[in-house]
Structures are given as C-alpha cells and as structure tokens.
Design an enzyme around this catalytic site. Structure first.
Site, PDB file in Angstrom:
ATOM      1  N   ARG A  23      -3.047   0.340  -4.942  1.00 38.02           N
ATOM      2  CA  ARG A  23      -2.100   0.504  -3.838  1.00 38.02           C
ATOM      3  C   ARG A  23      -2.610   1.533  -2.823  1.00 38.02           C
ATOM      4  O   ARG A  23      -1.849   2.200  -2.122  1.00 38.02           O
ATOM      5  CB  ARG A  23      -0.712   0.903  -4.378  1.00 38.02           C
ATOM      6  CG  ARG A  23      -0.074  -0.234  -5.232  1.00 38.02           C
ATOM      7  CD  ARG A  23       1.350   0.091  -5.636  1.00 38.02           C
ATOM      8  NE  ARG A  23       2.263   0.274  -4.492  1.00 38.02           N
ATOM      9  CZ  ARG A  23       2.855  -0.723  -3.820  1.00 38.02           C
ATOM     10  NH1 ARG A  23       2.644  -1.976  -4.142  1.00 38.02           N
ATOM     11  NH2 ARG A  23       3.676  -0.445  -2.826  1.00 38.02           N
TER      12      ARG A  23
ATOM     13  N   ILE B 128       0.839  -1.210   0.000  1.00 38.51           N
ATOM     14  CA  ILE B 128       0.000   0.000   0.000  1.00 38.51           C
ATOM     15  C   ILE B 128       0.874   1.260   0.000  1.00 38.51           C
ATOM     16  O   ILE B 128       1.859   1.336   0.736  1.00 38.51           O
ATOM     17  CB  ILE B 128      -0.923   0.003   1.257  1.00 38.51           C
ATOM     18  CG1 ILE B 128      -1.837  -1.231   1.291  1.00 38.51           C
ATOM     19  CG2 ILE B 128      -1.746   1.297   1.324  1.00 38.51           C
ATOM     20  CD1 ILE B 128      -2.813  -1.360   0.151  1.00 38.51           C
ATOM     21  N   ASP B 129       0.474   2.241  -0.825  1.00 37.94           N
ATOM     22  CA  ASP B 129       1.157   3.546  -0.817  1.00 37.94           C
ATOM     23  C   ASP B 129       0.393   4.593  -0.015  1.00 37.94           C
ATOM     24  O   ASP B 129       0.987   5.496   0.572  1.00 37.94           O
ATOM     25  CB  ASP B 129       1.306   4.081  -2.245  1.00 37.94           C
ATOM     26  CG  ASP B 129       2.236   3.219  -3.082  1.00 37.94           C
ATOM     27  OD1 ASP B 129       3.124   2.572  -2.499  1.00 37.94           O
ATOM     28  OD2 ASP B 129       2.047   3.187  -4.314  1.00 37.94           O
ATOM     29  N   THR B 130      -0.944   4.504  -0.091  1.00 35.59           N
ATOM     30  CA  THR B 130      -1.774   5.541   0.549  1.00 35.59           C
ATOM     31  C   THR B 130      -2.823   4.896   1.449  1.00 35.59           C
ATOM     32  O   THR B 130      -3.538   3.976   1.029  1.00 35.59           O
ATOM     33  CB  THR B 130      -2.492   6.399  -0.514  1.00 35.59           C
ATOM     34  OG1 THR B 130      -1.512   6.992  -1.364  1.00 35.59           O
ATOM     35  CG2 THR B 130      -3.344   7.479   0.135  1.00 35.59           C
TER      36      THR B 130
END
Lengths: 292, 292
Positions: free
Chosen positions: B238, B19-21
């Site tokens: 993501r 995950i990015d956010t």
C-alpha cells in the site's frame, strides 16, 4: 608458454645479443624506494658499451624527464634525460605528433609540473586552474567552456578539486571532438610502505559520468608504446620490455609484440608467476644479473 | 506488463484508495527548476486530507531535511520537515539504527552541510577535513589513520580534494571492518540547463582503487528503502513510489516491491516508456492530475 629462466651465462649472452633496445621500468627493477639493486649500474654500463639503447619507461606523470633525472642522480645512477620516457612526455609527444594538435588550440590540464613542462617542451599551449575551488553550488554557472580548448589531459594532481573536474567534464561532455587523454591509469601508487589513490582513481571520477573513455599514455596501454616505437623507429622483435609487474609491464610488452623479461626484485613472486596467465618470455632474479 | 495510464476519474480514485503512503520524487514531479507543476499543491492537500502519508524522497545530499524545506517554502508548497526524506538523513538513520554505530566511534565525512546536520540530528560523532589540501607528495606521510573512525560516508562535496580522498581511502584500505557508505550514486546532476559531475562521479574515485563497494543510501539502491520502511513501518503493498525516471525512481520502487507511478512531467517520454524494460504499474500525465 612458461617463461624461461635466465641464469646460465650463455643464455644471458644469447638473450642480450638478440635485443637492440631495452625498455626498463624503474621502481622494482632499478631501485626500491632509495635502494639501487646490486649490479644494476654495471649492467646499464655494459649494455650501453655494447651499443644497446636504454629507455627508462615510467608511468609517473608528476615529473618531467629533466626532473625525473634528478632521482637517478640522487641515487648515483648514470642516465641522461634522453633515456627517460615518462607518461607526461608520452602524452605531450602524442598530442604534438599523433594528434598534430592545431597551434591555435589549447589543452586543459589536470596535473602537476611534469605535465606542464612536457607540454611546453613540445610547444603545446595549455590552460589550467589554480587550486582555488568553487564555494557555492550557484557558482557552477560561472563554468564556461573555453572555445580554445581542444583536449583534456589528466595526470596525477595533488591539487585536484571539484572546479577542475567540472571544467574538464564540461569540455568533454559538450564537445565530442575534444580529445580525452590521461597520462596513466594506475589505481594506486606506493608511498611510505602503503598505497594511495593514483591517477586511475582520479580518472574514474572524470570518466564515470562521461560516455567515453580516454586515450591513456601509460603502461599497459598501447598508445604509449606506439609513441615510443614512432619516435625511435624500433624493431619490435629486437626490443625488450623489462619490468617487475605482470599486469602492467609484461602485459604492455606482450600486447605490443615486444620481447619481455620479468625481474623478481619487485612485486611478483615465483609462485605468482607460475600461476599467472600472463607469461613473459624470460625471467631473471635481478636486472643486476643480466651481465653478458 | 505494460503500464496502465491513469486518466479516468474512477481509475484515479481506485488507485488512491489502494495506497496509504506516497513516496514522491521532487525534481520533475513536484517542480522543474523553480516552476511548480499545475495542480500539485491541490493534490498534496487532497491526499493529506484523505489521511495519506506523503514523503518527499530526494537523493540530494547537500541539504538536510530542514534546509531542503526552505526550497518548498520558497516555492509556496506546503510541507513539513518530517515529510522530507533525503539521502543524508537516510545515511544518518542507517548508521544510527541499522549499524547501531558505537558511541565512541566517528564517521569520516566527505560532504557538505546536509550530511553534517543529519549526522548531528542522529547524535553521530563525525570528523572531516577543512578545504586545505596537501602541497607536496612527501606530505602523504602526514596522513595517519584516526583510530576513532569506524565508517566513511561520502556525499556530494564541492570542496572535494586529494587529502580527503587519501584519508578516506586509507581508512577503508587499512581496515576492512570500517563501513563504506555513500549518500547516492548519481553520476551527474542538472544545473543551469546542463549537467555536472555528481556524487557518483566523486564516489568512483574512491571505490575504483578499493576492492569493495559502498552501501548507497540513495535511489535506486535498496538500503534507502529499507530505512524508510523500518522507520515508518510501511505496508509495501500500500506504498507507491512516484517519479519521473525509470532507472532510478521506478526501478527503486519495483525492486523494493512497492507500487509505482510514473509522471510524464520529467525526463521520460511516452516513447521511452514504451521501449523500456522497466515498466511502472501506472503512469499519469502529471502529479497534478492525481485528483481523486
């Protein structure tokens, strides 16, 4: 079955002979704005002279029967307060005689003078808020249910505000035995050539967050008819609902097992009548033509 | 597919890596009333140190991002105004960037400071009424549509009254091109151990008499997500929505094609999760446990 047009004298006379009580919608039937339709006064006098009972049935909850009578007087229409049956009075009668509301209980009211006056006419204790509102979110905690409240009654209220909504919601949310009543559920009302949000719109804000629906004392809801039938001991087969709207007046009469007469002086056109799934027993150009 | 419990260290690490956010609901996820859940501050710091973007996504329309930040500060949670994404800001962003609202048009506002401040932050002209109400039915005629108004935006408003409803209705009824927007549609909100009517309840009074529905800029409605994705150019695969409610937070993320993580510190019990047709990708005892 398609509606029968009342035009020939003999048909009109036979129809009038078959009816003892006429329930008359007002706007679009008796008058439009401040104009009384031609012949209506003559018809009202003729029907009374034949011993027919007349009841003016209105969803307008802002005026009591006494106060609504002034509208008739201002238009020079002969009527008595006893002939007027408004949704506020229907609500007061229902609370007193159907619910048999305990004397030590109060009704929390959202509404105007009509609701207050009719509750008082039936000797029902009521509580309401003045127009002042909450000023900050943390004032929410000041809302405390009043244990005297056993019913919430919502009518049209020009002074609706959040505090009233929050209080009414609190009573109904906290106590499933607290009765939930509304004078009517009209989504709009006409004024000045346009429409404005009506009692049904204000009601939506209260019923949406609750998992319960109100008992509605206005057309086309049957509790209003139940109250009329109970009070006057009417023979449904010899009672006729007269109105200009298919989805309120005519639906109201048909669901209740009354005879129904549509007048073409209001919102319904002949084309709309032909297309509608709601068919009155009879229709007539104007109430003023109902001269037996 | 049933949700996967995140408990083992390796599963948590693999999830965080994917995950990015993180879109974080606040109440029931970060805090409950004035209590911050154990470990949450550590997790927020860890995620930031790994270069993850954090957005606090809230339906509360009464506060602007700046004002909502004070809530974080009062609870000693590190956050910046840029990390806060409220429904009032979402509405302002939508009006400015999606509707590309003309500069000579105004938004008629029913709402509180949060709505006003966020409209101003986006340079959008707005009109609103003070708390004074109509006093008599015949004042209805004083309601004249303002030709500058090109949109109506409703948020929670402690000073809601009939005049505001009638004006908003008039704009939307008279002009089908006038945009109809709401910050959120929550029917209730929690306060002082109980619930009170929310924005969705106030909205019901406006939408019921209209034959149109608003664009809603709060969870679980997708326009809010569209705005977040558009502003930050997020990769949905993501991005993870983290929340405590299946029917708002998780529904919001799933419909939008995000990853979803349910925390068990709010309204959803394990039993409710098992029974629900809405299944998040993952669930975890507390956000405080998300320590990679």
């Amino acid at each position: 079955m398609a509606a029968t047009l009342l035009k020939e004298q003999k048909d009109i006379s036979a129809f009038v002979d078959s009816i003892d009580t006429f329930l008359l919608d007002c706007d679009g039937v008796i008058w439009a704005a401040n104009h009384v339709f031609d012949g209506v006064q003559t018809v009202l006098d003729l029907l009374r002279s034949k011993g027919k009972r007349i009841l003016f049935v209105t969803n307008n909850s802002t005026k009591s029967r006494k106060s609504y009578l002034k509208k008739f007087q201002s238009l020079d229409i002969h009527a008595s307060a006893e002939e007027i049956f408004g949704s506020s009075y229907a609500a007061a009668y229902y609370i007193a005689n159907v619910l048999k509301f305990p004397k030590d209980k109060s009704v929390y009211v959202i509404g105007m003078a009509g609701v207050r006056e009719e509750l008082e006419s039936e000797g029902i204790s009521h509580i309401e808020d003045d127009g002042t509102n909450l000023h900050a979110m943390d004032e929410m905690a000041t809302i405390k249910p009043d244990p005297r409240v056993g019913a919430v009654l919502l009518g049209f209220d020009l002074n609706i505000n959040y505090k009233k909504y929050a209080k009414a919601f609190t009573y109904l949310h906290a106590d499933k035995n607290c009765h939930f009543l509304a004078t009517n559920s009209d989504l709009t009302f006409p004024a000045g050539g346009t429409v404005y949000p009506g009692t049904g719109a204000l009601l939506a804000a209260l019923s949406a967050p609750l998992d319960r629906e109100p008992v509605v004392l206005g057309k086309p809801h049957q509790p209003m008819l139940d109250v009329i039938i109970a009070k006057y001991h009417l023979d449904k087969a010899r009672t006729c609902m007269v109105g200009d709207r298919l989805d309120t007046d005519i639906e109201f009469g048909k669901t209740g097992g009354l005879k129904t007469l549509l007048v073409m002086t209001g919102v319904t056109t002949e084309e709309a009548l032909k297309k509608s799934s709601i068919q009155p027993d009879y229709y007539i150009a104007s109430l003023g033509n109902l001269q037996p």
